[in-house]
Design an enzyme around this catalytic site. Structure first.
Site, short mmCIF file in Angstrom:
data_model
loop_
_atom_site.label_atom_id
_atom_site.label_comp_id
_atom_site.label_asym_id
_atom_site.label_seq_id
_atom_site.Cartn_x
_atom_site.Cartn_y
_atom_site.Cartn_z
N GLY A 63 49.78 47.85 43.79
CA GLY A 63 48.77 47.34 44.56
C GLY A 63 48.73 48.02 45.87
N PHE A 64 49.83 48.79 46.63
CA PHE A 64 49.94 49.43 47.62
C PHE A 64 49.21 50.79 47.54
CE2 PHE A 64 51.95 52.48 50.83
CZ PHE A 64 51.74 51.67 51.89
N ASP A 65 49.62 51.32 46.39
CA ASP A 65 49.06 52.80 46.21
C ASP A 65 48.26 52.75 44.77
OD1 ASP A 65 48.61 55.40 45.86
OD2 ASP A 65 51.04 56.09 45.47
N LYS A 66 47.15 52.20 44.90
CA LYS A 66 46.02 51.78 43.70
C LYS A 66 45.77 53.17 42.83
CE LYS A 66 44.73 47.40 44.73
NZ LYS A 66 44.66 46.39 43.75
N ASN A 111 45.13 38.04 48.51
CA ASN A 111 44.13 39.29 48.13
C ASN A 111 43.46 38.77 46.90
OD1 ASN A 111 44.37 41.07 45.64
ND2 ASN A 111 46.73 40.22 45.88
N ARG A 112 42.09 39.30 47.08
CA ARG A 112 41.21 39.14 45.86
C ARG A 112 40.27 40.26 45.65
NH1 ARG A 112 38.84 35.10 49.08
NH2 ARG A 112 36.87 35.89 50.46
N PHE A 113 41.22 41.51 45.51
CA PHE A 113 40.52 42.74 45.39
C PHE A 113 39.88 43.12 44.20
CE2 PHE A 113 43.54 44.64 48.72
CZ PHE A 113 42.69 45.32 49.48
N PHE A 115 41.00 44.68 41.30
CA PHE A 115 41.16 45.93 40.72
C PHE A 115 40.14 46.98 41.10
CE2 PHE A 115 43.24 44.26 36.61
CZ PHE A 115 44.34 43.86 37.27
N ASN A 141 50.87 51.49 36.73
CA ASN A 141 50.46 50.13 36.46
C ASN A 141 48.90 49.96 35.92
OD1 ASN A 141 49.27 47.61 36.76
ND2 ASN A 141 51.15 46.90 37.69
N SER A 175 46.83 39.82 36.98
CA SER A 175 46.13 39.45 38.29
C SER A 175 45.09 38.17 37.88
CB SER A 175 45.23 40.89 38.22
OG SER A 175 44.42 40.52 39.40
N ASN A 177 42.46 38.09 39.81
CA ASN A 177 41.21 38.37 40.15
C ASN A 177 40.34 38.95 39.31
OD1 ASN A 177 42.09 37.41 43.01
ND2 ASN A 177 43.18 39.23 43.17
N THR A 178 40.44 38.95 37.98
CA THR A 178 39.82 39.73 37.00
C THR A 178 39.58 38.25 36.23
OG1 THR A 178 40.54 42.04 37.21
CG2 THR A 178 39.67 41.41 35.10
N LYS A 217 53.71 42.74 33.08
CA LYS A 217 53.65 41.98 34.33
C LYS A 217 53.21 40.67 33.95
CE LYS A 217 53.06 42.48 39.36
NZ LYS A 217 52.66 43.57 40.23
N ASN A 246 53.41 38.47 39.33
CA ASN A 246 52.48 38.74 40.11
C ASN A 246 52.26 37.84 41.36
OD1 ASN A 246 49.95 40.07 41.01
ND2 ASN A 246 49.87 40.85 38.76
N GLY A 268 53.98 37.18 49.41
CA GLY A 268 54.93 37.16 50.49
C GLY A 268 55.95 35.63 50.41
C1 FMN Z 1 47.04 43.58 48.74
C2 FMN Z 1 47.80 43.31 47.40
C3 FMN Z 1 47.50 44.02 46.28
C4 FMN Z 1 47.91 44.19 45.00
N1 FMN Z 1 47.49 44.58 44.12
C5 FMN Z 1 48.16 44.52 42.79
C6 FMN Z 1 47.85 45.39 41.75
O1 FMN Z 1 46.79 46.05 41.58
N2 FMN Z 1 48.45 45.22 40.39
C7 FMN Z 1 49.35 44.61 40.29
O2 FMN Z 1 50.20 44.48 39.23
N3 FMN Z 1 49.96 43.80 41.36
C8 FMN Z 1 49.40 43.69 42.53
N4 FMN Z 1 49.79 43.03 43.63
C9 FMN Z 1 50.95 42.04 43.49
C10 FMN Z 1 52.25 42.78 43.94
O3 FMN Z 1 52.42 43.85 43.09
C11 FMN Z 1 53.38 41.64 43.78
O4 FMN Z 1 53.71 41.37 42.21
C12 FMN Z 1 53.22 40.40 44.57
O5 FMN Z 1 52.34 40.60 45.74
C13 FMN Z 1 54.43 39.55 45.00
O6 FMN Z 1 55.26 40.45 45.67
P1 FMN Z 1 55.31 40.49 47.20
O7 FMN Z 1 55.61 38.92 47.59
O8 FMN Z 1 56.51 41.13 47.57
O9 FMN Z 1 54.16 41.14 47.94
C14 FMN Z 1 49.00 43.35 44.81
C15 FMN Z 1 49.58 42.33 45.95
C16 FMN Z 1 49.06 42.60 47.31
C17 FMN Z 1 49.47 41.76 48.49
#
Ligand code: FMN
Length: 357
Positions: A63-66, A111-113, A115, A141, A175, A177-178, A217, A246, A268
């Site tokens: 999710g950081f480096d989409k 987040n509710r990006f 994808f 991923n 996710s 959000n889909t 996942k 997730n 978090g």
């Molecule tokens: C802004 C944001 C975007 C995320 N996007 C994805 C994603 O595209 N695919 C995915 O598998 N998880 C995504 N995640 C979930 C994280 O990979 C992780 O599973 C989740 O945030 C729990 O870890 P953390 O509490 O350390 O953030 C996203 C999380 C955040 C905060």
């Protein structure tokens, strides 16, 4: 090298959260990585999981480096492995903005990006630019487009398009959000998904390509029946591991921040306890036989160690980076190494599942 994050954080946090993230990716792409992560990894953090040999078990979560734009700079922060994505077959804009919220008082993020990403073609091109053998292990991923009816087919497309370009795959069916995605975690849908995904791997291997581990996942919002089903499927198929977990759709009653009721997935600090509980349950249900990656709320070496003791062979985090910056990676590694030593473990592997035995 000094960690500049404490100095730039007050500025970065005045920006809208998504804008701050976009700027961070742009800065990393330009090579402004601050040269953090200079620590030599302690020997006791070295580990081998899914056939991948890692200098340390601490990874960057998806999710950081989409779009796989900044794999090398992320690895330079000291992570033992990183995961790019989620990528869907077709480029996708995602949900309307705003769609990313800092919950500062709770050390959390919603987040509710949905994808948002540039699609498989761009992602494959980004991976193709990496110099072979130069990087630490990284995962791709993969996910499904919102408009696709046969969601399973999108995962197959992702695996076929990226096969051989990464070190492992994550099939993200969790996710929130889909619409419809999390339904793929049900017994019948998951059985079919895994069958088709494994067939895709076999087809690639039949054409001479090497074995690639495939992980699933999952969400933290599962019933005990779901856990039993998923554990049984993981034990009886050739899936290589599970990532737990997730983000959550739950909203703990004690959240304080203004944005606490925004729709989307919460991550978090408030996710640490529930995701670690589910991780431990999955570890027990799979009898410690299925490698697990523990994710959710890690912000310290103690948190990483708790995930390992609950059954994780590797860990990942993302949200704590928002509050602590990249210097956190080295701090987590140092503390984890010390805690292993204090408790008499010679390696990470020895401590896996210690609390469940
Ligand atoms: C802004 C944001 C975007 C995320 N996007 C994805 C994603 O595209 N695919 C995915 O598998 N998880 C995504 N995640 C979930 C994280 O990979 C992780 O599973 C989740 O945030 C729990 O870890 P953390 O509490 O350390 O953030 C996203 C999380 C955040 C905060």
């Amino acid at each position: 090298m000094i960690d500049l994050f404490p100095f730039v954080k007050p500025f970065v946090h005045t920006l809208d959260a998504e804008r701050a993230h976009t700027l961070t990716i742009a800065a990393l792409k330009m090579g402004l990585d601050g040269k953090i992560g200079q620590m030599k990894d302690p020997e006791n953090l070295r580990t081998t999981v899914f056939g991948l040999s890692l200098d340390n078990p601490v990874g960057l979560a998806a999710g950081f480096d989409k779009n796989a734009d900044v794999i090398a700079p992320c690895q330079a922060m000291g992570f033992g492995f990183t995961e790019a994505g989620t990528v869907t077959p077709q480029p996708q804009a995602g949900n309307e903005k705003p769609r990313l919220f800092r919950l500062k008082e709770d050390k959390a993020v919603i987040n509710r990006f949905g994808f948002n990403n540039k699609g498989l073609e761009y992602f494959a091109h980004s991976l193709g630019k990496l110099s072979p053998g130069s990087s630490k292990p990284f995962g791709a991923n993969v996910g499904a487009n919102k408009a696709t009816d046969d969601k399973t087919d999108d995962y197959v497309k992702g695996i076929r398009a990226l096969y051989g370009l990464a070190d492992y795959f994550t099939v993200n069916i969790s996710s929130p959000n889909t619409p419809g995605l999390r339904a793929l975690q049900s017994r019948s849908a998951l059985t079919d998904l895994i069958k088709r995904v494994l067939e895709a791997r076999e087809a690639e291997m039949a054409s001479g390509k090497a074995y690639m581990p495939i992980l699933i996942k999952i969400a933290p919002d599962l019933t005990s029946d779901d856990i039993t089903d998923i554990a049984e499927i993981a034990l009886t198929t050739d899936i290589d591991g599970l990532i737990v977990s997730n983000t959550t759709i739950m909203r703990p009653a004690d959240l304080k921040s203004q944005h606490r009721l925004e729709m989307g997935g919460l991550s978090g600090a408030p996710l640490m306890e529930p995701s670690t509980k589910i991780l431990g349950e999955i570890y027990t249900a799979t009898e410690g036989k299925v490698p697990l990656i523990g994710v959710g709320g890690i912000a310290s070496g103690a948190d990483a160690y708790a995930k390992i003791r609950a059954g994780a062979s590797l860990v990942q985090f993302y949200s704590a980076l928002v509050y602590e910056g990249p210097g956190l990676v080295d701090r987590i590694k140092k503390e984890l190494s010390q805690r292993l030593k204090q408790d008499g473990y010679a390696s990470v592997a020895e401590a896996v599942g210690a609390d469940r035995k």
